[in-house]
Design an enzyme around this catalytic site. Sequence first.
Site, PDB file in Angstrom:
ATOM      1  N   ARG A  26     -35.889  21.084  37.420  1.00 45.94           N
ATOM      2  CA  ARG A  26     -36.305  19.726  37.751  1.00 45.94           C
ATOM      3  C   ARG A  26     -35.296  19.249  38.793  1.00 45.94           C
ATOM      4  NH1 ARG A  26     -36.816  15.600  32.712  1.00 45.94           N
ATOM      5  NH2 ARG A  26     -34.571  15.624  32.915  1.00 45.94           N
TER       6      ARG A  26
ATOM      7  N   TYR B 161     -66.948   2.579  18.693  1.00 51.55           N
ATOM      8  CA  TYR B 161     -67.563   3.240  19.856  1.00 51.55           C
ATOM      9  C   TYR B 161     -67.985   4.677  19.537  1.00 51.55           C
ATOM     10  CZ  TYR B 161     -65.615  -0.426  22.884  1.00 51.55           C
ATOM     11  OH  TYR B 161     -65.313  -1.617  23.488  1.00 51.55           O
TER      12      TYR B 161
ATOM     13  N   ARG C 231     -24.993  13.629  24.892  1.00 54.82           N
ATOM     14  CA  ARG C 231     -25.968  12.762  25.578  1.00 54.82           C
ATOM     15  C   ARG C 231     -27.285  12.668  24.810  1.00 54.82           C
ATOM     16  NH1 ARG C 231     -26.120  15.833  30.433  1.00 54.82           N
ATOM     17  NH2 ARG C 231     -28.261  16.289  29.916  1.00 54.82           N
TER      18      ARG C 231
ATOM     19  N   CYS D 224     -59.878   1.303  19.580  1.00 50.78           N
ATOM     20  CA  CYS D 224     -60.316   0.490  20.717  1.00 50.78           C
ATOM     21  C   CYS D 224     -59.096  -0.036  21.473  1.00 50.78           C
ATOM     22  CB  CYS D 224     -61.161  -0.686  20.238  1.00 50.78           C
ATOM     23  SG  CYS D 224     -62.485  -0.195  19.125  1.00 50.78           S
ATOM     24  N   MET D 225     -59.323  -0.793  22.536  1.00 47.54           N
ATOM     25  CA  MET D 225     -58.206  -1.310  23.316  1.00 47.54           C
ATOM     26  C   MET D 225     -57.304  -2.210  22.467  1.00 47.54           C
ATOM     27  SD  MET D 225     -58.205  -3.516  26.849  1.00 47.54           S
ATOM     28  CE  MET D 225     -58.946  -2.272  27.874  1.00 47.54           C
ATOM     29  N   ASP D 226     -57.937  -3.090  21.668  1.00 42.32           N
ATOM     30  CA  ASP D 226     -57.158  -4.103  20.953  1.00 42.32           C
ATOM     31  C   ASP D 226     -57.253  -4.014  19.442  1.00 42.32           C
ATOM     32  OD1 ASP D 226     -56.707  -5.305  23.528  1.00 42.32           O
ATOM     33  OD2 ASP D 226     -58.790  -5.975  23.394  1.00 42.32           O
TER      34      ASP D 226
ATOM     35  N   LYS E 272     -32.720   4.993  28.572  1.00 44.64           N
ATOM     36  CA  LYS E 272     -33.765   4.906  29.599  1.00 44.64           C
ATOM     37  C   LYS E 272     -35.088   4.467  28.959  1.00 44.64           C
ATOM     38  CE  LYS E 272     -34.860   9.804  29.027  1.00 44.64           C
ATOM     39  NZ  LYS E 272     -34.427  11.157  29.411  1.00 44.64           N
TER      40      LYS E 272
ATOM     41  N   HIS F 295     -29.008  19.856  32.118  1.00 35.30           N
ATOM     42  CA  HIS F 295     -29.947  19.444  31.068  1.00 35.30           C
ATOM     43  C   HIS F 295     -30.644  20.673  30.497  1.00 35.30           C
ATOM     44  CE1 HIS F 295     -32.273  16.628  28.805  1.00 35.30           C
ATOM     45  NE2 HIS F 295     -33.412  16.832  29.427  1.00 35.30           N
TER      46      HIS F 295
HETATM   47  C1  LIG Z   1     -33.791  11.914  28.367  1.00 33.53           C
HETATM   48  C2  LIG Z   1     -32.604  12.704  28.623  1.00 33.53           C
HETATM   49  C3  LIG Z   1     -31.677  12.988  27.603  1.00 33.53           C
HETATM   50  C4  LIG Z   1     -31.911  12.647  26.155  1.00 33.53           C
HETATM   51  O1  LIG Z   1     -32.838  13.532  25.612  1.00 33.53           O
HETATM   52  P1  LIG Z   1     -33.134  13.544  24.032  1.00 33.53           P
HETATM   53  O2  LIG Z   1     -34.000  14.704  23.842  1.00 33.53           O
HETATM   54  O3  LIG Z   1     -33.817  12.261  23.718  1.00 33.53           O
HETATM   55  O4  LIG Z   1     -31.816  13.662  23.367  1.00 33.53           O
HETATM   56  C5  LIG Z   1     -30.500  13.621  27.955  1.00 33.53           C
HETATM   57  N1  LIG Z   1     -30.261  14.007  29.226  1.00 33.53           N
HETATM   58  C6  LIG Z   1     -31.143  13.790  30.233  1.00 33.53           C
HETATM   59  C7  LIG Z   1     -30.829  14.246  31.607  1.00 33.53           C
HETATM   60  C8  LIG Z   1     -32.346  13.145  29.959  1.00 33.53           C
HETATM   61  O5  LIG Z   1     -33.224  12.934  30.950  1.00 33.53           O
END
Ligand SMILES: *Cc1c(COP(=O)(O)O)cnc(C)c1O
Length: 389
Positions: free
Chosen positions: A137, A272, A231, A319-321, A39, A171
């Site tokens: 969540r 700045y 995962r 800074c930005m850049d 992701k 999760h």
């Molecule tokens: C992002 C995510 C992961 C991976 O998490 P890590 O801490 O990078 O291993 C696994 N499962 C779900 C549902 C996530 O959103």
Amino acid sequence: MESTLRRTWAEIKLDSIAYNYKKIREKIGPDVKFLGVVKADAYGHGSIQVSKLLQDLGADYLAVSSADEALELRVNGIDMPILILGHTPKEQVGRLIEYHITQAITCKAKADEYSEEAVRCGGKLKVHIKVDTGMSRLGYLCDDGYFDTGVEGIVEACNMPGLDAEGIFTHFAEADEFGDENDAYTKHQFELFTSVISSVEEKLGRKFAIRHCANTGAVARFENTYLDMVRPGLLLYGYGEFARQMGLKPAMTMKTTVSTIKIYPEGTAISYGGVYVTDKTTRIGVLPYGYADGFLRSLSNKCSLYTKEGPAKLRGKICMDMCMIDITDMPSVDVGSEVEIFGEKNSIDELASIAGTIPYELTCAVSKRVPRVYYRDGQIIEKELMLRM
Ligand SMILES: *Cc1c(COP(=O)(O)O)cnc(C)c1O
């Protein structure tokens, strides 16, 4: 490196990701499937390139956060299974079916919508049921007083027309934190998850093909949570404490070059707000790397960047850049010299810790403006530039 890339660029070592993948595989053993979390553009590393690599290496599944992220992979030649972890508007269900993309089901309202839409399209949507065991969540709430209603809701979703429930997952909220209370929390989440699965499977009279919950922290620390598939995200990219413990390799090295050198007398305010004032004659290198490239402004005046003569202190506000480093005692650092922002020499974990954040935020922040240069088998295989021509 060609001139267009000589400003600031990110080197992505696909070989390091391959190495990490193999190490994690060794750890989980041959009977556990591997889902690579790609992701957010593979945590800033480039989801297409990382997914191609994982597909070649024989990974079992990929996970993304949205339908767009999944479709981007499909239209770029990724044909392995992909799970969308987050929300997909029901209008996209037809496309998910057409492109063989698996969707997380997180509550009854979504199950109803997705089922109805799949039936309307005349297809079957493959889904994984998300259980909320304590992350608070997404997912069917199953803790304490909600166990029975949670299980009922999941069974109902599994029996809905148009849905094919291949998997079930949860999760962990604290698997990457050290402490007895954190460990107890993870243990509770896992036990709840397995009880939910048993109850649901008994009521359904069939088993889920893929049960999964282990993120980076759990892969590193809790072998009993592997179930059918792990995962990990961060671990695959080689950052954080667990990656270090396992001897994994950081995949991204962010590099820039000294664009200009200035010599200032004592008492000169730099950048700045004048938060840094020189205390002697000071040789400052201006780097074309700022917060628009993904640097965190909260690191202003607090960190060091790595030159060929070692760490050079960052001076003044980012800074930005651009940003500025002190190279007073580094005579060989000249205009054009490479500077490592983070990577193999300057640990991203340390930068993240100074900024009060986690390495995830630093790699995800690397902006579109930064060209990515991909290495595989030690060779540059691709350069991704932002230029739209
Ligand atoms: C992002 C995510 C992961 C991976 O998490 P890590 O801490 O990078 O291993 C696994 N499962 C779900 C549902 C996530 O959103």
